[in-house]
Structures are given as C-alpha cells and as structure tokens.
Scaffold this active site. Structure first.
Site, mmCIF file in Angstrom:
data_model
loop_
_atom_site.group_PDB
_atom_site.id
_atom_site.type_symbol
_atom_site.label_atom_id
_atom_site.label_comp_id
_atom_site.label_asym_id
_atom_site.label_seq_id
_atom_site.Cartn_x
_atom_site.Cartn_y
_atom_site.Cartn_z
ATOM 1 N N GLY A 1 3.834 3.410 13.621
ATOM 2 C CA GLY A 1 4.618 2.204 13.924
ATOM 3 C C GLY A 1 4.155 1.574 15.233
ATOM 4 O O GLY A 1 3.972 0.359 15.336
ATOM 5 N N LYS B 1 0.847 -1.198 0.000
ATOM 6 C CA LYS B 1 0.000 0.000 0.000
ATOM 7 C C LYS B 1 0.878 1.243 0.000
ATOM 8 O O LYS B 1 1.575 1.534 0.969
ATOM 9 C CB LYS B 1 -0.915 0.042 1.215
ATOM 10 N N GLU C 1 10.603 15.144 15.289
ATOM 11 C CA GLU C 1 10.892 15.095 13.858
ATOM 12 C C GLU C 1 10.052 16.180 13.179
ATOM 13 O O GLU C 1 8.836 16.177 13.291
ATOM 14 C CB GLU C 1 10.502 13.708 13.343
ATOM 15 N N GLU D 1 10.459 0.751 10.101
ATOM 16 C CA GLU D 1 11.465 1.783 9.836
ATOM 17 C C GLU D 1 10.773 3.104 10.086
ATOM 18 O O GLU D 1 9.897 3.503 9.328
ATOM 19 C CB GLU D 1 11.970 1.642 8.397
ATOM 20 N N CYS E 1 13.611 10.557 6.558
ATOM 21 C CA CYS E 1 13.627 10.019 7.925
ATOM 22 C C CYS E 1 15.006 10.132 8.559
ATOM 23 O O CYS E 1 15.127 10.301 9.758
ATOM 24 C CB CYS E 1 13.142 8.579 7.931
ATOM 25 N N GLY F 1 7.326 4.663 8.091
ATOM 26 C CA GLY F 1 6.476 5.833 8.307
ATOM 27 C C GLY F 1 6.721 6.414 9.678
ATOM 28 O O GLY F 1 7.811 6.255 10.251
ATOM 29 N N SER F 2 5.705 7.034 10.224
ATOM 30 C CA SER F 2 5.894 7.733 11.490
ATOM 31 C C SER F 2 5.976 6.757 12.663
ATOM 32 O O SER F 2 5.398 5.662 12.624
ATOM 33 C CB SER F 2 4.730 8.704 11.715
ATOM 34 N N THR F 3 6.648 7.189 13.710
ATOM 35 C CA THR F 3 6.786 6.353 14.907
ATOM 36 C C THR F 3 5.408 6.103 15.527
ATOM 37 O O THR F 3 5.124 5.005 16.004
ATOM 38 C CB THR F 3 7.754 7.029 15.898
ATOM 39 N N GLU F 4 4.562 7.108 15.437
ATOM 40 C CA GLU F 4 3.213 6.968 16.009
ATOM 41 C C GLU F 4 2.452 5.800 15.354
ATOM 42 O O GLU F 4 1.875 4.956 16.042
ATOM 43 C CB GLU F 4 2.502 8.288 15.735
HETATM 44 P P1 NAI Z 1 2.164 7.995 8.427
HETATM 45 O O1 NAI Z 1 3.039 7.190 9.281
HETATM 46 O O2 NAI Z 1 0.789 8.297 8.882
HETATM 47 O O3 NAI Z 1 2.026 7.308 6.992
HETATM 48 C C1 NAI Z 1 2.867 6.329 6.472
HETATM 49 C C2 NAI Z 1 2.045 5.242 5.803
HETATM 50 O O4 NAI Z 1 1.281 4.537 6.779
HETATM 51 C C3 NAI Z 1 1.041 5.716 4.782
HETATM 52 O O5 NAI Z 1 0.997 4.792 3.731
HETATM 53 C C4 NAI Z 1 -0.273 5.723 5.541
HETATM 54 O O6 NAI Z 1 -1.398 5.579 4.726
HETATM 55 C C5 NAI Z 1 -0.099 4.503 6.402
HETATM 56 N N1 NAI Z 1 -0.894 4.490 7.632
HETATM 57 C C6 NAI Z 1 -1.365 5.537 8.354
HETATM 58 N N2 NAI Z 1 -2.038 5.108 9.435
HETATM 59 C C7 NAI Z 1 -1.983 3.759 9.413
HETATM 60 C C8 NAI Z 1 -2.455 2.738 10.279
HETATM 61 N N3 NAI Z 1 -3.118 3.009 11.398
HETATM 62 N N4 NAI Z 1 -2.204 1.448 9.958
HETATM 63 C C9 NAI Z 1 -1.507 1.142 8.850
HETATM 64 N N5 NAI Z 1 -1.042 2.070 8.000
HETATM 65 C C10 NAI Z 1 -1.257 3.356 8.275
HETATM 66 O O7 NAI Z 1 2.913 9.336 8.113
HETATM 67 P P2 NAI Z 1 2.245 10.725 7.680
HETATM 68 O O8 NAI Z 1 1.018 11.012 8.453
HETATM 69 O O9 NAI Z 1 2.121 10.705 6.237
HETATM 70 O O10 NAI Z 1 3.350 11.745 8.150
HETATM 71 C C11 NAI Z 1 3.329 12.266 9.477
HETATM 72 C C12 NAI Z 1 4.727 12.402 10.018
HETATM 73 O O11 NAI Z 1 5.350 11.121 10.066
HETATM 74 C C13 NAI Z 1 5.670 13.225 9.176
HETATM 75 O O12 NAI Z 1 5.567 14.571 9.453
HETATM 76 C C14 NAI Z 1 6.994 12.671 9.571
HETATM 77 O O13 NAI Z 1 7.433 13.277 10.760
HETATM 78 C C15 NAI Z 1 6.714 11.210 9.825
HETATM 79 N N6 NAI Z 1 7.062 10.356 8.678
HETATM 80 C C16 NAI Z 1 8.200 9.630 8.747
HETATM 81 C C17 NAI Z 1 8.585 8.857 7.677
HETATM 82 C C18 NAI Z 1 9.820 8.056 7.708
HETATM 83 O O14 NAI Z 1 10.298 7.673 6.662
HETATM 84 N N7 NAI Z 1 10.357 7.756 8.832
HETATM 85 C C19 NAI Z 1 7.823 8.828 6.449
HETATM 86 C C20 NAI Z 1 6.585 9.581 6.482
HETATM 87 C C21 NAI Z 1 6.270 10.335 7.567
#
Ligand code: NAI
Length: 792
Positions: A249, A192, A397, A266, A300, A244-247
């Site tokens: 994760g 996804k 972050e 990650e 990240c 994605g985000s730690t939250e």
């Molecule tokens: P996110 O962590 O919400 O999104 C990443 C992915 O997870 C997306 O594909 C999203 O649709 C999916 N997702 C969201 N909620 C989910 C859930 N409950 N279960 C399964 N999948 C889910 O990140 P977001 O909201 O786009 O960005 C917010 C903050 O997160 C950013 O400002 C940044 O600080 C951080 N981030 C860190 C990343 C990294 O590579 N470490 C990448 C993206 C965001």
C-alpha cells in the site's frame, strides 16, 4: 464401529465436496488460462505462464498468464475504449448488467465455491456459505446503486478507467467489492487478482462474457507484483483501488504521488477482540472462533489480539482451549472441517517465523493435539498467552490462525491497549452492558466495530480502515464515493504557476523600511514568536511593504501539532456546541469586515477583498449549518443486526491554504475541518500571511478552544513537508500547485495519512458549487460502522 459407538464418540466421517464441475470448467480452458481483455481471452504478449497450485495437495491446478507491461497496456486501452459506451448506457441498463452478474454468480455458485477452495485452501463451508453468497449480495446491492446513481450523487461523475489489485484471502469476494461499485458508478475496470488465487477471477471473466457485458468494461490481467506495479504506473489509469499488505500500500502511495490518480487502500490490521467480565463467555468464544480461525486467520480484520478482563482471563483461556480442541483441521473440500490449508509455502513460513519470534519474546504457546493432514500446507490453531503489548506478535499482522492474548483491568485500559497499534481496521467488543460496549466502541480507532458479534459484512455497510489500515471504504454510499469525483473538479484547469508570491522576489527584499503590521504565530490559542527568530516581508500590489509575518519552521509545526492533539476535546464537543462556536466566528468576522477587507485590498484590490470577506462569512454559516447535520446512518443488513454508521472526524489535519484567495480559501478549508470536529494546523497563503492577525482575533473572541486551530506562517512547501511527515497528523489537505499536491502524497506515506488535494487545479473559491459542499465534509470525516445484534 457400531452406530451406538459412533454416537458416543460423535466422530465425523469424511464429507468431501465433488469438484467435478469446477475441474470440467478448468478442462474447458485446457487448464491454461490467458488474460481476459476487450471481452476475449488473449495470450500474454510475452508468452509467459505460471502455475497455480492447490495448497491442500501442493499439486498444480492450472497454468495462468504472467501479465507484462504490454498486457496491462492492452487491458487499459480496452477499458479506455469501452468507457464512452459504458457511460452512455442508461442507469437502468447498467443496473441490469450488474443484476445479471449477481444472478450468474448464484447460478454457478458451487463451481465458484469449489474453485475458490482448491485455489486458496479455505474450507468449502466458508466459500460456499459465506464468500460466494456475499459476492452475489454485493452485485445485487450495487445493481440498485447503478440505477440510483444520478439522483443520489448529483454533480458527481465516474473517475474513468480504474486499476484494481486484490489479495488472495477472499479472491472472488474482493473482486466483487472492487468491480461492483466501480461499474455501478460508470467506470471501466482492469483487475489484477493475486498470483496465488487467480482462478475465480478468470471464472468471473466467463460470467462477463456469458451475460454479454460490453467488451472492455471488465478486463482481468493475471500476474504477480510486477504486473500490479505496471498497472499502478500506467498513465491511462485514473484511479487505483488496492487491497493487500500495508507495505505494498505504501509503495503504491509513493508510485502514484506524482500522478492525479485517485487512490483507495484497504490494508492490514491487528484487530483487538475485547472480552469484558460481564460478557456471555460462551458466545464470545464462538465469536473468537470466527474472529481468528475463519479462513485460517488470513483475514485483514481477524481478531488477532485477544484482550481479556483480568478477572475472567483464567476461566476464559480454559474455555478457549476446550473449544480449540474441537476444531477440525483438514482437507478444505471436506464439508465438516473448520480449518483448511494456508495459501502458500511462503505464508506458512511467515506464520512459523512470527510464532517462533513471539515465543522467543516470552509468549507461552499452546496448540491443541489435533490430527493434522499428512500433506499440504497446514498450521494448527495457536494460542499465544502472556504476550507483551509491544511484542512482535502483538504488533505485526501474522495472517495465520494465531491468537495473541493479553489482559486488562478497566475499560480505559482496554481502549488504550486496543488503540496501541499502527492499524485501525476492526475491533470486537463483548459485554452484556450495551453502555460499556458502545462507549468503548466509540473510543476505538477502527473502521468497523462488532459488538457481541464478529466478522459480519454486508454490501450496504462500508468497510475500511483508520490509520495505517488505509483509507477509503468498500460498500455502502461511502464506498461509491471512492469511484466518483465532482464533475467540475475533473475538468478544472491546472493552476497557473503562482503569479504573485509576496515573499520570494529578490528586488523586493530591501525596498521599503516602513513596517505597518507585525503578526505572530498562533499556537494552542496563544500568540507565539517563531522559533527561527526570522520574519518574512509581505508586499502589496505595488511592491510596497505591508508588514512582516513570522517565518515558521519545523519546530513551530511540531508545537502546533502537539497543541492540536491536546485540543482533541473539540471533536468530543457536541455538534450543537461546534455549530454555535462557528456561528459566533461568523458574527465576529462580520464585525470586523470593513477593517479586514481594507487590509486585504492592499494586496488583492478592493473588489476581491470585499467579496472574500462577504463570501467568507457566508461560508462559515454554511459550515456551521452542517456541523450538526452531517449525520451518519443506520444500516439494516440482512442479519438480526443493525450497523450504526458514524461519521467521525479524521483527527488532526494539516492544511496548506491556496495562494489565490488568502482569506476565503483558508476559511473554505478550515471551516469544514472544524465543523466535523477535527483540529487543524493551518499554513496560510504566502500571498498574504498577515491575515492570521485578523483571524486569531476572531478565533479568540469566538469561544474556539485553544489548539483547535493553529496558524503557522512561512514557506508553505517547507512546512508542508514537516506536516506531511509528522506521525501525529492524521490528514493533509493541500490546495496549492501541482508540485505541492505530489509532495503532500509522497511525504505522507510514513503513517499513510489521508490526503486531500486540489491536484494542483484551480478552484473557484467564490463559486458555491466548487468552494463548499459535501465534498469537503466527506473528506473531513471517516465512517465507522458499529454492528449491534438484536433479539434473543
Ligand atoms: P501483497 O500486498 O504483496 O499482495 C496483494 C496484491 O498486491 C497481489 O495481487 C500482489 O500481486 C499485488 N502486488 C504486490 N506487489 C505489488 C506492487 N509493488 N504494486 C502493485 N501490486 C502489487 O500481499 P502478500 O505478499 O500476498 O502477503 C503478505 C502479507 O500481507 C500477508 O502475510 C498479510 O500480512 C498481508 N496481507 C494483507 C491483506 C489484507 O487483506 N489486508 C491481504 C493479503 C496480504
């Protein structure tokens, strides 16, 4: 303007990339894309679509399907159906598919780069020269691994159907990091992409079709967080890989706790960028441009915390400002711009808010006077100085082009500041003294350290975090292990519910009065009375009272954790020293073998007792043998750089020992942990906790430093909770029943400690294939890659 005048100002003219081919591709799909399931395009079950927009213009590019639970279900079923066929292919054939993907990515590299840029807002220069070439490299590298799988990972097998969820900052690159190792190891995939950037994943679906990949091996379902959640929760998924985000994760860790899904995370970072006074400052400033302004800082591993040695801070800030003045913010499709658009309004708002908060907390904000585009989502490169280490902009972050600067005086202070974060993804160290740089690199808690360079990535080198930056690696050998499991483990039966439990049975409570043996807890190398002041009775095969073991509680665990952390010197001892101590332990256990076996026999019967001791001694030898041999590697990525892959201990590990083999189970878990330089808090089996009396005598006489192993007896489910929730514990090994495995995962979400469990399955500790081996050593270590450039 005359040529001479132009030469003087050196102004750039516009150099727009032609998006025609990418737009034609979108048109060929009527700018309305469904899911890619079972090798074909499918309409979403519930018929919902959403728009994806170009952040540079805020105009709609295309409509994509909003995945529902029904779509996810169809995709998982397609992946499940495809699994046997995919696994039946020869390694060579699987390798050829991955090779075909690499070639196809190269053939369509411009289209993919343009799609990435219009969907994400990143400069075309980056998508064209960095992202897409790395995507191709990843598939090439893993085509090789597909071919070598059987000889290089004997005894391992694929997890099965893998659910993969990726973010928006490197959409196609993250897809490659996920799909290439999964397929190379024989898994099938449901991926996804992020809702802001689904287009290149869908273009990749076209690639899969074009190369004739068997239907269902790769499935792409688009949608938002709810689609991701449906994938995480789907019972037909064997492993989840998330970036994605730690939250989120954390939410995924919780959501998968009750299942047997393998998990790699990650997550975020707040990576330090350390510049020493003897650094080549001009190069360091160029590194910093890459470190924090690459991809608008939405990275990240962005070097978002600048740590400057005080003596050069002023001059350095001057240089940074000069360089910032030359950065060009503008249309991402312009080949001559440095900083493109921010992915989405919500992200722009988040950056703004955090910068405002940083200023409110006392930071000085400086931004160059650049010409900013009149429309689109842009944020200027920003330098925040006088940042307090505890301020929100030093800790959270930001994921934007914002650098938070601080100073330090000594290397020790630099390390302390660098590690003053919950994250541990990456770090940069700039110094012309290789000794200082490597010494600092070794002390930083991060999965990647770039020495005198920044943001280098390669498929051969693992990438991933320490601490709350997640666990698991992507790239390299260690990345493949995330998609593999020992073949025997997958088919091991679940443990039957504990058939003997010496402590809980009511009718035993008052049966006997004679007490043979009383032991104490073992904390910090000393015997200690339990805080509770209570003991638990331990009974033999006939229900007879064998002795009493202390009833350890929360406080005892906390004391043990403190002692274990103080003993961190064990991890710094040479591997030779550790091996020697372990051999000595085997010798001392051997001296007491009869006495220990006869006591164990009272609870296990003579046959099991004798063999637990005998095999236990062998197991210690096995771990001692590995202590100085489980080495890292030196990678040779395609740059003038080496990457030194160090295997470092996880840190402080809490261990819940299995009931069925009180001595051998304990040794099989504690010894690899110790051999790799970790310290441990061990909860012995409830079947025969008295074993600790024998063990601490062995430890005491084997030169094991106090605190390296701490033994706390008691009710393991209660102690597990305290251990798993403790923020100073870095890893949990739980080898008990299914409920305990789930509890270990659920309770560990706070600091996202690494969890290793038997999933409640029966492990034959007497069998060398199951009870010892690389599997345990791999879980007792984490890889740190230190990149060091060479040449002029
Ligand atoms: P996110 O962590 O919400 O999104 C990443 C992915 O997870 C997306 O594909 C999203 O649709 C999916 N997702 C969201 N909620 C989910 C859930 N409950 N279960 C399964 N999948 C889910 O990140 P977001 O909201 O786009 O960005 C917010 C903050 O997160 C950013 O400002 C940044 O600080 C951080 N981030 C860190 C990343 C990294 O590579 N470490 C990448 C993206 C965001």
């Amino acid at each position: 303007m005359s040529l001479a005048e132009k030469f003087l100002t050196m102004e750039y003219g516009p150099a727009p990339e032609d998006p025609k081919d990418a737009l034609l591709w979108l048109d060929s799909h009527q700018r309305r894309l469904g899911h890619f399931i079972g090798g074909e395009w499918r309409e979403p079950v519930e018929g919902a679509f959403f728009d994806t927009t170009d952040p540079a213009t805020e105009e709609k590019i295309a409509a994509v399907a909003q995945g529902s639970a029904g779509d996810v279900d169809a995709a998982v079923n397609a992946a499940r159906q495809a699994l046997p066929t995919w696994q039946a292919l020869s390694p060579h054939t699987r390798a050829r598919y991955l090779y075909a993907m690499a070639r196809a990515v190269q053939k369509h590299s411009r289209r993919l780069a343009v799609l990435e840029t219009i969907d994400n807002g990143k400069p075309i220069r980056e998508s064209r020269d960095i992202d897409i070439p790395l995507v191709a490299r990843h598939f090439y590298h893993h085509a090789g691994w597909a071919r070598l799988l059987e000889s290089e990972f004997p005894g391992y097998t694929a997890c099965g159907v893998v659910g993969q969820i990726i973010p928006w900052n490197f959409p196609l690159l993250m897809l490659a990091w996920k799909i290439a190792p999964a397929l190379a190891t024989g898994n099938t995939v449901v991926l996804k992409p992020a809702e802001f950037t689904p287009l290149t994943a869908l273009a990749f679906a076209d690639v899969c079709q074009a190369i004739g990949l068997p239907p269902g091996v790769v499935n792409i379902v688009t949608g938002d967080g709810s689609t991701g959640e449906a994938l995480v929760k789907h019972a037909g998924v064997d492993k989840i890989a998330f970036t994605g985000s730690t939250e989120v994760g954390r939410a995924i860790r919780s959501a998968t706790a009750q299942s047997h899904k393998k998990l790699s995370l990650e997550l975020g970072g707040k990576s330090p960028f350390i510049i020493f006074e003897d650094a080549d400052l001009d190069s360091a400033v160029e590194g910093l441009v890459d470190g924090i302004w690459f991809n608008q800082g939405q990275v990240c591993c962005a070097g978002s915390r600048l740590l400057m040695q005080e003596s050069i801070a002023e001059a350095l800030v001057e240089k940074i400002r000069d360089r910032m003045n030359t950065l060009r913010v503008g249309s991402p499709l312009d080949k001559a711009i440095d900083i493109g658009a921010i992915v989405a309004p919500v992200q722009l708002e988040r950056i703004r808010k955090l910068v405002e908060q940083g200023i409110a907390e006392g930071a000085t904000c400086w931004q160059p006077q650049l010409s900013m585009p009149a429309r689109g989502l842009y944020f200027p490169p920003t330098l925040l100085s006088n940042v307090h280490p505890s301020s929100v902009v030093a800790q959270q972050e930001i994921f934007g082009p914002v650098l938070a600067a601080m100073t330090f005086r000594t290397p020790a202070e630099a390390v302390e500041l660098a590690n003053n974060t919950v994250y541990g993804l990456a770090a940069c160290v700039w110094s012309e003294s290789i000794n200082v740089a490597l010494q600092v690199a070794a002390q930083i808690k991060a999965g990647v350290v770039w020495v005198n360079c920044a943001n280098l990535f390669d498929a051969s080198c693992g990438f991933g975090g320490y601490r709350e930056s997640g666990y698991g690696r992507e790239g390299g050998r260690e990345g493949l292990l995330e998609y593999l499991e020992p073949a025997w483990f997958k088919s091991a039966p679940l443990l039957r519910s504990a058939d003997r439990n010496a402590v809980n049975s009511d009718e035993q409570q008052h049966a006997d009065l004679a007490i043979d043996r009383t032991v104490k807890l073992y904390i910090g190398g000393k015997q200690a009375r339990p805080d509770s002041g209570y003991s638990i009775e331990v009974r033999g095969t006939q229900g007879e009272l064998l002795g009493e073991a202390p009833l350890g509680n929360r406080k005892d665990i906390r004391n043990a954790v403190e002692a274990a952390r103080k003993a961190a010197g064990w991890g710094k001892a040479t591997a030779h020293t550790r091996a020697q101590v372990l051999y000595y332990m085997a010798e001392n256990l051997s001296l007491r073998r009869e006495e220990i076996a006869s006591r164990l026999a009272e609870v296990l019967g003579a046959a099991q007792a004798t063999s637990e001791v005998a095999i236990g001694i062998e197991r210690i030898f096995f771990c001692a043998a590995w202590a100085d041999k489980f080495d890292g590697a030196v990678h040779n990525p395609p740059f003038r750089t080496i990457a030194i892959a160090m295997k470092e201990p996880v840190g402080t590990v809490g261990i819940i020992c299995p009931n069925e083999a009180p001595l051998l189970g304990l040794l099989s878990l504690v010894l690899p942990v110790l051999a790799m330089g970790n310290t441990a808090i061990v909860v012995p089996s409830e079947t025969y906790p008295l074993i600790i009396g024998d063990l601490y005598q062995v430890f005491d006489t084997s030169d094991l430093p106090g605190g390296a192993v701490n033994l706390v007896t008691g009710y393991s489910k209660q102690l597990l909770k305290t251990l798993a929730e403790h923020d100073d514990v870095d890893g949990i090994w739980c080898f008990a029943d299914e409920t305990s495995a789930a509890a270990a995962k659920a309770f560990s979400v706070g600091n996202l400690k690494q969890v290793f469990t038997n999933e409640g399955r029966a492990i034959d500790w007497f069998d060398a294939q199951q009870g010892e081996g690389r599997w345990f050593l791999e879980h007792a270590t984490q890889v740190k890659n230190i990149w060091v450039p060479y040449g002029e």
